[in-house]
Design a protein around this motif. Structure first.
Motif, PDB file in Angstrom:
ATOM      1  N   LEU A 115       4.786  68.692  55.337  1.00  0.00           N
ATOM      2  CA  LEU A 115       3.964  69.625  54.569  1.00  0.00           C
ATOM      3  C   LEU A 115       2.970  68.881  53.693  1.00  0.00           C
ATOM      4  O   LEU A 115       1.797  69.246  53.564  1.00  0.00           O
ATOM      5  CB  LEU A 115       4.863  70.519  53.712  1.00  0.00           C
ATOM      6  N   GLY A 116       3.447  67.813  53.120  1.00  0.00           N
ATOM      7  CA  GLY A 116       2.560  67.023  52.257  1.00  0.00           C
ATOM      8  C   GLY A 116       1.397  66.423  53.012  1.00  0.00           C
ATOM      9  O   GLY A 116       0.250  66.411  52.550  1.00  0.00           O
ATOM     10  N   VAL A 117       1.733  65.885  54.246  1.00  0.00           N
ATOM     11  CA  VAL A 117       0.650  65.289  55.064  1.00  0.00           C
ATOM     12  C   VAL A 117      -0.370  66.350  55.453  1.00  0.00           C
ATOM     13  O   VAL A 117      -1.590  66.139  55.423  1.00  0.00           O
ATOM     14  CB  VAL A 117       1.251  64.615  56.298  1.00  0.00           C
ATOM     15  N   THR A 118       0.139  67.521  55.840  1.00  0.00           N
ATOM     16  CA  THR A 118      -0.763  68.609  56.241  1.00  0.00           C
ATOM     17  C   THR A 118      -1.668  69.018  55.100  1.00  0.00           C
ATOM     18  O   THR A 118      -2.888  69.238  55.264  1.00  0.00           O
ATOM     19  CB  THR A 118       0.053  69.818  56.713  1.00  0.00           C
ATOM     20  N   ILE A 146      17.996  61.842  67.503  1.00  0.00           N
ATOM     21  CA  ILE A 146      16.896  61.333  66.659  1.00  0.00           C
ATOM     22  C   ILE A 146      16.814  62.204  65.419  1.00  0.00           C
ATOM     23  O   ILE A 146      16.738  63.428  65.501  1.00  0.00           O
ATOM     24  CB  ILE A 146      15.564  61.381  67.405  1.00  0.00           C
ATOM     25  N   PRO A 147      16.832  61.587  64.311  1.00  0.00           N
ATOM     26  CA  PRO A 147      16.826  62.406  63.090  1.00  0.00           C
ATOM     27  C   PRO A 147      15.507  63.144  62.932  1.00  0.00           C
ATOM     28  O   PRO A 147      14.429  62.626  63.241  1.00  0.00           O
ATOM     29  CB  PRO A 147      17.017  61.361  61.972  1.00  0.00           C
ATOM     30  N   ARG A 148      15.512  64.366  62.539  1.00  0.00           N
ATOM     31  CA  ARG A 148      14.282  65.149  62.291  1.00  0.00           C
ATOM     32  C   ARG A 148      13.573  64.635  61.038  1.00  0.00           C
ATOM     33  O   ARG A 148      14.195  64.171  60.106  1.00  0.00           O
ATOM     34  CB  ARG A 148      14.642  66.619  62.106  1.00  0.00           C
ATOM     35  N   GLY A 149      12.182  64.795  61.106  1.00  0.00           N
ATOM     36  CA  GLY A 149      11.412  64.389  59.931  1.00  0.00           C
ATOM     37  C   GLY A 149      11.683  65.300  58.764  1.00  0.00           C
ATOM     38  O   GLY A 149      12.102  66.445  58.909  1.00  0.00           O
ATOM     39  N   ASP A 150      11.312  64.768  57.664  1.00  0.00           N
ATOM     40  CA  ASP A 150      11.506  65.522  56.444  1.00  0.00           C
ATOM     41  C   ASP A 150      10.458  66.630  56.382  1.00  0.00           C
ATOM     42  O   ASP A 150       9.252  66.359  56.373  1.00  0.00           O
ATOM     43  CB  ASP A 150      11.375  64.576  55.245  1.00  0.00           C
ATOM     44  N   PRO A 151      10.897  67.887  56.344  1.00  0.00           N
ATOM     45  CA  PRO A 151       9.930  68.999  56.294  1.00  0.00           C
ATOM     46  C   PRO A 151       8.988  68.876  55.101  1.00  0.00           C
ATOM     47  O   PRO A 151       7.801  69.192  55.179  1.00  0.00           O
ATOM     48  CB  PRO A 151      10.812  70.234  56.191  1.00  0.00           C
ATOM     49  N   GLY A 152       9.451  68.420  54.048  1.00  0.00           N
ATOM     50  CA  GLY A 152       8.619  68.278  52.853  1.00  0.00           C
ATOM     51  C   GLY A 152       7.529  67.258  53.046  1.00  0.00           C
ATOM     52  O   GLY A 152       6.392  67.403  52.579  1.00  0.00           O
ATOM     53  N   ARG A 153       7.935  66.193  53.813  1.00  0.00           N
ATOM     54  CA  ARG A 153       6.916  65.155  54.046  1.00  0.00           C
ATOM     55  C   ARG A 153       5.807  65.669  54.944  1.00  0.00           C
ATOM     56  O   ARG A 153       4.630  65.405  54.747  1.00  0.00           O
ATOM     57  CB  ARG A 153       7.609  63.950  54.680  1.00  0.00           C
ATOM     58  N   ALA A 197      -4.403  66.529  54.621  1.00  0.00           N
ATOM     59  CA  ALA A 197      -5.455  66.651  55.640  1.00  0.00           C
ATOM     60  C   ALA A 197      -6.389  67.804  55.315  1.00  0.00           C
ATOM     61  O   ALA A 197      -7.621  67.710  55.439  1.00  0.00           O
ATOM     62  CB  ALA A 197      -4.840  66.843  57.021  1.00  0.00           C
ATOM     63  N   ILE A 198      -5.776  68.924  54.906  1.00  0.00           N
ATOM     64  CA  ILE A 198      -6.593  70.095  54.555  1.00  0.00           C
ATOM     65  C   ILE A 198      -7.502  69.787  53.373  1.00  0.00           C
ATOM     66  O   ILE A 198      -8.689  70.122  53.344  1.00  0.00           O
ATOM     67  CB  ILE A 198      -5.691  71.303  54.269  1.00  0.00           C
ATOM     68  N   ILE A 199      -6.898  69.118  52.377  1.00  0.00           N
ATOM     69  CA  ILE A 199      -7.684  68.770  51.189  1.00  0.00           C
ATOM     70  C   ILE A 199      -8.846  67.848  51.563  1.00  0.00           C
ATOM     71  O   ILE A 199      -9.971  67.977  51.072  1.00  0.00           O
ATOM     72  CB  ILE A 199      -6.778  68.128  50.132  1.00  0.00           C
ATOM     73  N   PHE A 200      -8.613  66.934  52.498  1.00  0.00           N
ATOM     74  CA  PHE A 200      -9.672  65.994  52.904  1.00  0.00           C
ATOM     75  C   PHE A 200     -10.832  66.737  53.587  1.00  0.00           C
ATOM     76  O   PHE A 200     -12.007  66.501  53.300  1.00  0.00           O
ATOM     77  CB  PHE A 200      -9.074  64.953  53.852  1.00  0.00           C
TER      78      PHE A 200
END
Length: 590
Positions: free
Chosen positions: A14-17, A5-12, A20-23
């Motif tokens: 980080l962006g989601v996290t 299974i391909p790993r998620g994009d680390p950059g993506r 969430a923090i900003i929210f």
């Protein structure tokens, strides 16, 4: 082979996290803006409310004094002693030992045992509060303060004190403490009637509670200063009041009577110098107003022969009669269907109206009543003050009972002429004779000489209103007639109106009343006298109700009380003998 299974994009991720923090931070920021910006004012007010406190400051209740300044009622400082158990600690001993030590030291000034104090401390009503005692005296409070015990606090309050005990209790009344405000409030007597004057106005101060629990006065707050109550100065002479109460108590015990009253009035001013009764009560311990009856203004009785002077006045002024008008006195007469007798009778009696009054003939006065109309007779009874409150200014005063002519039975006008069929109070009958003593002018009775406000300014009471009731000539004639009574009583071995050096004018009365169980089975005995007789400065009205031992006639039962009180009054008030002798008035007719 397995498919990886391909790993998620680390950059993506980080962006989601970060999103969430900003929210979450935006939520905090919004709430901060709401609290500190939009709603900051409301929360500041709530914070201030929690920190601010209003302290109510009690006013000092005014005192009540007699005519000579003697204190009859006063307010004294008392204290409530409380303990804060968590603060009762010491670095040198255990908590239990410290509590025991404080209990030992507090026991004596609190009037408790050490065990009782210790139990209160160890069983507090809350975590930080327990009431150890209330009503602690100023002396005991000073002793407690000198101990300087940790965790022990005192809160000042006021209590009412009556230095002379039950003297004048029926006049003064009593006080209680308002459960909501803690303010002393009148429950009866003048304490109730003049409560607003005596109580003053409590004050208030606003403070802020600091982080250390200490109170900080608020600058610019709307504090309200205390206005202490005014003092009340009475017309009552305490020594005379006490003497009259003792005379009443002695006669009630001797005759096994239900009660006794003595009212002493200065006829020219309306000043009541004494209003005594027995039994009485202790105002310091009384809590029920129903037990604080003032008999002189609340208890009703039939006046009997003491009312004969009223019908005689009407006959002199509107019936064409004079003191020398003559009447034959038979053994009995029938008037309005009523058979009328005299207490004593001898064949061939023929009296002037003066003799009818002096010898107290019911038969004679019934004949005199026939010379005036029922309306005129009623008008005179009203003018003398019967059937209406006197206006003396005491709560619960009754008007008595004087029926209007429209409700009279055929015999009412005759029975009224000798004081049956009408209900009066002791103060009303004292007023009747004060009117005669004052030359026919009725002065409203009063108990208040003046007031002193919290600033120390004394204001005398306004003069009592007055009104002419009978002509001066009529009053003078009645006064001379009444001067014959003491000698007549003395001839019957009842010398209670004979006081050497003074010409005493007096009238006795004996009534029969119902008590709810039987008709006309209870006696009322009265003796009303004026001294000195030629220019009366005092009217002394005595009434003894339901004597059950040693007789029941007015001269026999009430006479001894009058004699003792009159001698005391003349001495206490320093009224010198006038050397007058009774006027010579013809009592019998050819």
């Amino acid at each position: 082979a397995r498919r990886l299974i391909p790993r998620g994009d680390p950059g993506r991720r980080l962006g989601v996290t970060l999103l969430a923090i900003i929210f979450v931070l935006s939520l905090f920021a919004g709430r901060l803006v709401q609290l500190q910006g939009m709603e900051s004012g409301a929360y500041r007010k709530l914070a201030l409310v929690e920190q601010e406190k209003t302290n109510w400051l009690p006013a000092l209740r005014g005192s009540i004094t007699g005519a000579n300044g003697q204190v009859l009622a006063m307010t004294v400082a008392t204290y409530t002693v409380t303990a804060d158990p968590p603060q009762i600690t010491s670095s040198k001993m255990t908590t239990a030992a410290m509590q025991q030590q404080e209990a030992n030291e507090l026991a004596a000034p609190l009037g408790l045992t050490p065990d009782a104090v210790l139990h209160l401390i160890q069983s507090p009503t809350s975590q930080q509060y327990v009431k150890l005692a209330t009503g602690v005296s100023a002396q005991a409070s000073s002793q407690i303060a000198a101990l300087d015990l940790p965790g022990i606090y005192q809160t000042p309050s006021y209590a009412r004190s009556y230095p002379d005990g039950d003297v004048a209790a029926n006049i003064i009344g009593f006080t209680g403490t308002n459960n909501k405000t803690g303010v002393l409030t009148g429950g009866a007597g003048l304490e109730l009637e003049d409560n607003a004057l005596l109580s003053g106005q409590r004050g208030r101060e606003q403070v802020q509670i600091g982080t250390d629990g200490q109170q900080i006065p608020l600058a610019g707050s709307s504090d309200q200063p205390v206005v202490n109550g005014s003092d009340l100065r009475l017309t009552i002479v305490p020594a005379l009041q006490y003497a009259a109460e003792q005379a009443c108590a002695k006669q009630v015990a001797k005759t096994r009577a239900s009660n006794c009253t003595v009212v002493i009035i200065q006829p020219h001013t309306g000043d009541v110098l004494a209003m005594a009764q027995w039994p009485t009560f202790n105002p310091a311990t009384l809590t029920n107003a129903a037990q604080a009856t003032n008999l002189a203004v609340q208890a009703q009785f039939q006046p009997g022969s003491t009312a004969k002077v009223i019908t005689a006045s009407a006959a002199f002024e509107h019936g064409g009669q004079t003191p020398m008008s003559a009447y034959t006195i038979p053994y009995q007469i029938v008037r309005g269907g009523q058979v009328i007798h005299d207490a004593e009778w001898a064949p061939g009696e023929r009296y002037t109206i003066a003799g009818i009054i002096a010898h107290s003939s019911n038969i004679g006065m019934s004949q005199v009543a026939g010379h005036v109309s029922p309306q005129v007779q009623y008008d005179y009874l009203r003018a003398f003050g019967l059937g209406q409150p006197t206006g003396i200014g005491l709560p619960g005063e009754t008007a008595g009972d004087l029926p209007a002519p429209s409700s009279w039975y055929p015999d009412t006008r005759y029975t009224l002429s000798f004081g049956q069929g009408v209900a009066v109070t002791a103060i009303q009958m004292a007023e009747v004779y004060a009117t005669i003593a004052n030359g026919g002018v009725r002065v409203q009775p009063t108990l208040v000489e003046g007031t002193t406000n919290s600033a120390g300014k004394y204001t005398p009471a306004a003069p009592s209103p007055s009104k002419r009731v009978i002509q001066a000539k009529t009053a003078h004639e009645l006064l001379q007639i009444l001067q014959q009574v003491p000698a007549i009583d003395q001839a019957g071995d009842q010398p209670w109106g004979i006081i050497p050096g003074y010409a005493i004018a007096a009238k006795t009365g004996t009534s029969q009343e119902s008590n709810g169980k039987c008709a006309l089975c209870v006696y009322g005995s009265s003796y009303i006298g004026m001294a000195p007789g030629n220019n009366p400065q005092l009217v002394i009205a005595v009434n003894v109700q339901n004597p059950r031992k040693g007789g029941y006639y007015g001269d026999v039962v009430a006479g001894p009380v009058f004699y003792q009180v009159a001698k005391d009054a003349l001495a206490i008030l320093d009224i010198p003998p006038d050397g007058a002798v009774p006027a010579k008035v013809r009592l019998t007719a050819p």
